[in-house]
Design an enzyme around this catalytic site. Structure first.
Site, mmCIF file in Angstrom:
data_model
loop_
_atom_site.group_PDB
_atom_site.id
_atom_site.type_symbol
_atom_site.label_atom_id
_atom_site.label_comp_id
_atom_site.label_asym_id
_atom_site.label_seq_id
_atom_site.Cartn_x
_atom_site.Cartn_y
_atom_site.Cartn_z
ATOM 1 N N HIS A 156 0.822 -1.205 0.000
ATOM 2 C CA HIS A 156 0.000 0.000 0.000
ATOM 3 C C HIS A 156 0.861 1.261 0.000
ATOM 4 C CE1 HIS A 156 0.825 0.971 4.255
ATOM 5 N NE2 HIS A 156 0.742 -0.341 4.477
ATOM 6 N N CYS A 165 2.764 -4.522 6.977
ATOM 7 C CA CYS A 165 2.596 -4.364 5.532
ATOM 8 C C CYS A 165 3.810 -3.759 4.840
ATOM 9 C CB CYS A 165 1.381 -3.490 5.249
ATOM 10 S SG CYS A 165 -0.178 -4.214 5.772
#
Length: 220
Positions: free
Chosen positions: A180, A196
């Protein structure tokens, strides 16, 4: 065949306990500084502000833009087919494999922990300006910070998932692992989150536009 002009970097899908804090920053280290003269103007332009998005994407401060982390086409002989994403969490690069032994390489930020996962996953979902919701474990661990977002945070400039998110699944199950964007571009190249893989918003928009849902991801 995939167009080229940019670069990639690695990642890692994490066990559930680690994914709990995914996408949040944990004590970032001071970033190394790159001089303005080290970055060609046509390259710096790739990280200029974007005014055509639903929300404004600020320019990346050139003092935070280390040359190694800028997207670029590199030699990358590999057995993986063009279109595959290869994540190297140790070197902190994500590679989009191209034809003829090349890859588009992106600098990424990775988790301080969370390198347990190795193997393959699939980009099963793509989202623009995604909504972010902390997991129940995140809220239990730090209710003062996360409880107010138990219902989710709408996409926007302050959202920790940034301008785009790629959702990784394995064997049909959501790994809770994401590639992301970030509103903290100075953390690219660092191990600062608990999960992440984060990219500069300009880079994650570029990657999002290059790959379809169903793309294969290989985590080294």
């Amino acid at each position: 065949m995939i167009r080229v002009l940019r670069a990639a970097k690695p990642l890692a899908v994490i066990a559930l306990p680690l994914l709990i804090a995914a996408c949040t920053t944990v004590q970032p280290q001071p970033p190394a500084t790159a001089s303005y003269s080290a970055i060609p103007p046509h390259v710096a332009q790739r990280y200029a502000a974007i005014e055509t998005e639903k929300f404004k994407v600020p320019a990346v401060d050139l003092d935070d833009l280390q040359p190694r982390n800028m997207r670029q086409l590199v030699d990358y002989p590999t057995k993986h087919r063009p279109g595959t994403l290869v994540v190297d969490p140790h070197q902190r690069f994500l590679y989009l494999v191209q034809e003829h032994g090349k890859a588009l390489r992106y600098g990424v930020g990775v988790g301080k922990a969370g390198l347990e996962f190795t193997g393959t996953a699939t980009v099963q979902r793509k989202a623009q300006w995604p909504r972010w919701t902390p997991t129940p474990d995140m809220i239990r661990r730090d209710p003062r910070r996360y409880a107010k977002w138990s219902g989710g945070m709408a996409g926007g400039e302050s959202n920790p998932l940034g301008a785009r998110a790629l959702y990784l699944f394995k064997n049909g199950n959501d790994t809770l692992y994401r590639i992301h964007g970030t509103n903290e571009p100075e953390t690219i190249g660092e191990a600062v989150s608990s999960g992440c893989i984060r990219m500069m918003n300009q880079d994650v928009i570029d990657l999002y536009n290059r790959i379809p849902s169903g793309s294969k991801v290989v985590v080294l």
